[in-house]
Design a protein around this motif. Structure first.
Motif, PDB file in Angstrom:
ATOM      1  N   GLY A  97       0.804  -1.216   0.000  1.00  0.00           N
ATOM      2  CA  GLY A  97       0.000   0.000   0.000  1.00  0.00           C
ATOM      3  C   GLY A  97       0.838   1.268   0.000  1.00  0.00           C
ATOM      4  N   GLU A  98       1.996   1.230  -0.669  1.00  0.00           N
ATOM      5  CA  GLU A  98       2.879   2.390  -0.727  1.00  0.00           C
ATOM      6  C   GLU A  98       2.604   3.224  -1.968  1.00  0.00           C
ATOM      7  OE1 GLU A  98       6.703   0.475   1.638  1.00  0.00           O
ATOM      8  OE2 GLU A  98       6.514   0.177  -0.536  1.00  0.00           O
ATOM      9  N   SER A  99       3.007   4.488  -1.917  1.00  0.00           N
ATOM     10  CA  SER A  99       2.734   5.418  -3.012  1.00  0.00           C
ATOM     11  C   SER A  99       3.980   5.661  -3.860  1.00  0.00           C
ATOM     12  CB  SER A  99       2.234   6.758  -2.461  1.00  0.00           C
ATOM     13  OG  SER A  99       1.063   6.575  -1.692  1.00  0.00           O
ATOM     14  N   VAL A 100       3.752   6.128  -5.089  1.00  0.00           N
ATOM     15  CA  VAL A 100       4.831   6.531  -5.981  1.00  0.00           C
ATOM     16  C   VAL A 100       4.487   7.929  -6.483  1.00  0.00           C
ATOM     17  CG1 VAL A 100       6.150   6.027  -8.069  1.00  0.00           C
ATOM     18  CG2 VAL A 100       5.240   4.137  -6.696  1.00  0.00           C
ATOM     19  N   LEU A 101       5.375   8.876  -6.244  1.00  0.00           N
ATOM     20  CA  LEU A 101       5.155  10.260  -6.663  1.00  0.00           C
ATOM     21  C   LEU A 101       6.125  10.572  -7.798  1.00  0.00           C
ATOM     22  CD1 LEU A 101       4.866  11.964  -3.147  1.00  0.00           C
ATOM     23  CD2 LEU A 101       3.126  10.716  -4.451  1.00  0.00           C
ATOM     24  N   VAL A 102       5.577  10.868  -8.982  1.00  0.00           N
ATOM     25  CA  VAL A 102       6.392  11.121 -10.174  1.00  0.00           C
ATOM     26  C   VAL A 102       6.254  12.588 -10.547  1.00  0.00           C
ATOM     27  CG1 VAL A 102       6.866  10.439 -12.555  1.00  0.00           C
ATOM     28  CG2 VAL A 102       5.913   8.765 -10.955  1.00  0.00           C
ATOM     29  N   THR A 103       7.371  13.315 -10.581  1.00  0.00           N
ATOM     30  CA  THR A 103       7.344  14.729 -10.922  1.00  0.00           C
ATOM     31  C   THR A 103       8.310  15.017 -12.081  1.00  0.00           C
ATOM     32  OG1 THR A 103       9.003  15.161  -9.198  1.00  0.00           O
ATOM     33  CG2 THR A 103       6.693  15.473  -8.603  1.00  0.00           C
ATOM     34  N   GLY A 104       8.081  16.128 -12.757  1.00  0.00           N
ATOM     35  CA  GLY A 104       8.938  16.493 -13.883  1.00  0.00           C
ATOM     36  C   GLY A 104       8.201  17.421 -14.836  1.00  0.00           C
ATOM     37  N   ALA A 105       8.950  18.060 -15.706  1.00  0.00           N
ATOM     38  CA  ALA A 105       8.383  19.025 -16.643  1.00  0.00           C
ATOM     39  C   ALA A 105       7.522  18.336 -17.703  1.00  0.00           C
ATOM     40  CB  ALA A 105       9.514  19.811 -17.318  1.00  0.00           C
ATOM     41  N   THR A 106       6.740  19.132 -18.420  1.00  0.00           N
ATOM     42  CA  THR A 106       5.889  18.620 -19.498  1.00  0.00           C
ATOM     43  C   THR A 106       6.728  17.902 -20.558  1.00  0.00           C
ATOM     44  OG1 THR A 106       4.363  20.456 -19.186  1.00  0.00           O
ATOM     45  CG2 THR A 106       4.215  19.264 -21.262  1.00  0.00           C
ATOM     46  N   GLY A 107       6.263  16.723 -20.964  1.00  0.00           N
ATOM     47  CA  GLY A 107       6.919  15.998 -22.039  1.00  0.00           C
ATOM     48  C   GLY A 107       8.101  15.146 -21.626  1.00  0.00           C
ATOM     49  N   CYS A 108       8.368  15.039 -20.322  1.00  0.00           N
ATOM     50  CA  CYS A 108       9.540  14.265 -19.899  1.00  0.00           C
ATOM     51  C   CYS A 108       9.241  12.769 -19.752  1.00  0.00           C
ATOM     52  CB  CYS A 108      10.116  14.818 -18.598  1.00  0.00           C
ATOM     53  SG  CYS A 108       9.043  14.588 -17.169  1.00  0.00           S
ATOM     54  N   GLY A 109       7.974  12.391 -19.813  1.00  0.00           N
ATOM     55  CA  GLY A 109       7.637  10.966 -19.763  1.00  0.00           C
ATOM     56  C   GLY A 109       6.958  10.502 -18.497  1.00  0.00           C
ATOM     57  N   LYS A 110       6.390  11.423 -17.715  1.00  0.00           N
ATOM     58  CA  LYS A 110       5.725  11.048 -16.459  1.00  0.00           C
ATOM     59  C   LYS A 110       4.538  10.122 -16.700  1.00  0.00           C
ATOM     60  CE  LYS A 110       4.647  15.194 -15.343  1.00  0.00           C
ATOM     61  NZ  LYS A 110       5.136  15.829 -16.589  1.00  0.00           N
ATOM     62  N   SER A 111       3.670  10.517 -17.612  1.00  0.00           N
ATOM     63  CA  SER A 111       2.456   9.736 -17.884  1.00  0.00           C
ATOM     64  C   SER A 111       2.806   8.367 -18.472  1.00  0.00           C
ATOM     65  CB  SER A 111       1.537  10.494 -18.847  1.00  0.00           C
ATOM     66  OG  SER A 111       1.119  11.713 -18.281  1.00  0.00           O
ATOM     67  N   PHE A 112       3.840   8.334 -19.309  1.00  0.00           N
ATOM     68  CA  PHE A 112       4.250   7.064 -19.908  1.00  0.00           C
ATOM     69  C   PHE A 112       4.768   6.121 -18.824  1.00  0.00           C
ATOM     70  CE2 PHE A 112       6.831   4.057 -22.234  1.00  0.00           C
ATOM     71  CZ  PHE A 112       6.101   3.841 -23.400  1.00  0.00           C
ATOM     72  N   LEU A 113       5.577   6.649 -17.903  1.00  0.00           N
ATOM     73  CA  LEU A 113       6.094   5.835 -16.803  1.00  0.00           C
ATOM     74  C   LEU A 113       4.953   5.324 -15.923  1.00  0.00           C
ATOM     75  CD1 LEU A 113       8.264   4.668 -14.960  1.00  0.00           C
ATOM     76  CD2 LEU A 113       8.487   6.938 -13.903  1.00  0.00           C
ATOM     77  N   ALA A 114       4.019   6.216 -15.594  1.00  0.00           N
ATOM     78  CA  ALA A 114       2.879   5.813 -14.762  1.00  0.00           C
ATOM     79  C   ALA A 114       2.052   4.734 -15.456  1.00  0.00           C
ATOM     80  CB  ALA A 114       2.005   7.026 -14.446  1.00  0.00           C
ATOM     81  N   SER A 115       1.854   4.888 -16.766  1.00  0.00           N
ATOM     82  CA  SER A 115       1.107   3.890 -17.537  1.00  0.00           C
ATOM     83  C   SER A 115       1.854   2.557 -17.586  1.00  0.00           C
ATOM     84  CB  SER A 115       0.857   4.394 -18.962  1.00  0.00           C
ATOM     85  OG  SER A 115       0.015   5.523 -18.958  1.00  0.00           O
ATOM     86  N   ALA A 116       3.178   2.629 -17.738  1.00  0.00           N
ATOM     87  CA  ALA A 116       3.981   1.407 -17.790  1.00  0.00           C
ATOM     88  C   ALA A 116       3.887   0.646 -16.474  1.00  0.00           C
ATOM     89  CB  ALA A 116       5.431   1.746 -18.106  1.00  0.00           C
ATOM     90  N   LEU A 117       3.975   1.353 -15.363  1.00  0.00           N
ATOM     91  CA  LEU A 117       3.837   0.711 -14.050  1.00  0.00           C
ATOM     92  C   LEU A 117       2.428   0.131 -13.881  1.00  0.00           C
ATOM     93  CD1 LEU A 117       5.731   3.306 -11.804  1.00  0.00           C
ATOM     94  CD2 LEU A 117       6.485   0.993 -12.390  1.00  0.00           C
ATOM     95  N   GLY A 118       1.435   0.857 -14.397  1.00  0.00           N
ATOM     96  CA  GLY A 118       0.059   0.372 -14.314  1.00  0.00           C
ATOM     97  C   GLY A 118      -0.167  -0.878 -15.136  1.00  0.00           C
ATOM     98  N   HIS A 119       0.347  -0.894 -16.372  1.00  0.00           N
ATOM     99  CA  HIS A 119       0.213  -2.081 -17.214  1.00  0.00           C
ATOM    100  C   HIS A 119       0.896  -3.285 -16.576  1.00  0.00           C
ATOM    101  CE1 HIS A 119      -1.116   0.447 -20.656  1.00  0.00           C
ATOM    102  NE2 HIS A 119      -1.623  -0.684 -21.089  1.00  0.00           N
TER     103      HIS A 119
END
Length: 231
Positions: A97-119
């Motif tokens: 039940g731990e969290s992952v906080l992903v930060t960074g500028a627009t276009g750096c790949g945050k959403s892609f990383l989050a999606s990859a972990l989700g998949h």
């Protein structure tokens, strides 16, 4: 032969049926012992069911991107630590039940990383839900109007991994602050949450707006979280 095929079809043993057909077409059916043939058919059925489960979980999650951990390019200079991502790929953070906080500028790949972990979580058999922050809060607003807000909260609370993307694009209204706190509170210590944001975590207080609520939300996220700051 036809009778066996009909029985497998009635029992919905699709993996077995495909492998059975392939063995007949390649004329290898009679080369196998009963034990070897049964083992092959059972493995095929198990793989088929796992694949169907993954497809169902991934579809229900509503990911923005079709992504995989194998597609990530690791570079410590960008904050993409291979050892950390490999550790997250085990799914142990979800079990704890731990969290992952992903930060960074627009276009750096945050959403892609989050999606990859989700998949990957779906591959491990976990139930995942992916939301853009504004769409999630709009969903809670509509649920309040329809009288189904508690049902929505319960559904989110049961989700093994909740991904909240694009956090911090706009300031939160009073009811949105309360709804977000309710969601995080229900998941604290029992379910995992990934939050992706353009803003550093230190700026999240200002986005949330109300200091007391911000303290409550961040206290439940920060202390048991993995931090990934992508350059």
């Amino acid at each position: 032969m036809n009778q066996l095929e009909e029985q497998m079809s009635r029992l919905r043993l699709h993996g077995m049926t495909k492998t059975w057909t392939a063995l007949q077409e390649t004329r290898k059916l009679h080369e196998l012992s009963l034990l070897d043939g049964l083992e092959l058919l059972l493995q095929a059925e198990e793989q088929e069911r796992e694949q169907r489960k993954f497809k169902r979980l991934a579809y229900n999650a509503g990911f923005r991107y079709k992504a995989s951990i194998e597609e990530l390019r690791f570079d410590q200079k960008r904050g993409m630590d291979k050892s950390l991502i490999t550790s997250l790929a085990t799914g142990e953070y979800i079990r704890k039940g731990e969290s992952v906080l992903v930060t960074g500028a627009t276009g750096c790949g945050k959403s892609f990383l989050a999606s990859a972990l989700g998949h990957h979580a779906c591959l491990l058999g976990f139930k995942v839900a992916y939301f853009n922050t504004q769409k999630l809060l709009l969903k809670t607003k509509m649920a309040r109007l329809e009288g189904t807000i508690y049902k929505l909260f319960e559904k989110l609370a049961r989700t093994d991994l909740l991904i909240i993307d694009d956090f911090g694009l706009t300031y939160l209204e009073k009811q949105q602050q309360m709804d977000l706190m309710e969601i995080i509170e229900d998941r604290h210590g029992t379910r995992s949450t990934i939050i992706a944001s353009q803003l550093p975590v230190a700026s999240w207080y200002d986005v949330i707006g109300e200091e007391t609520i911000a303290d409550a939300i961040l206290d439940r996220l920060v202390h048991t979280s993995y931090r990934i700051d992508i350059k």
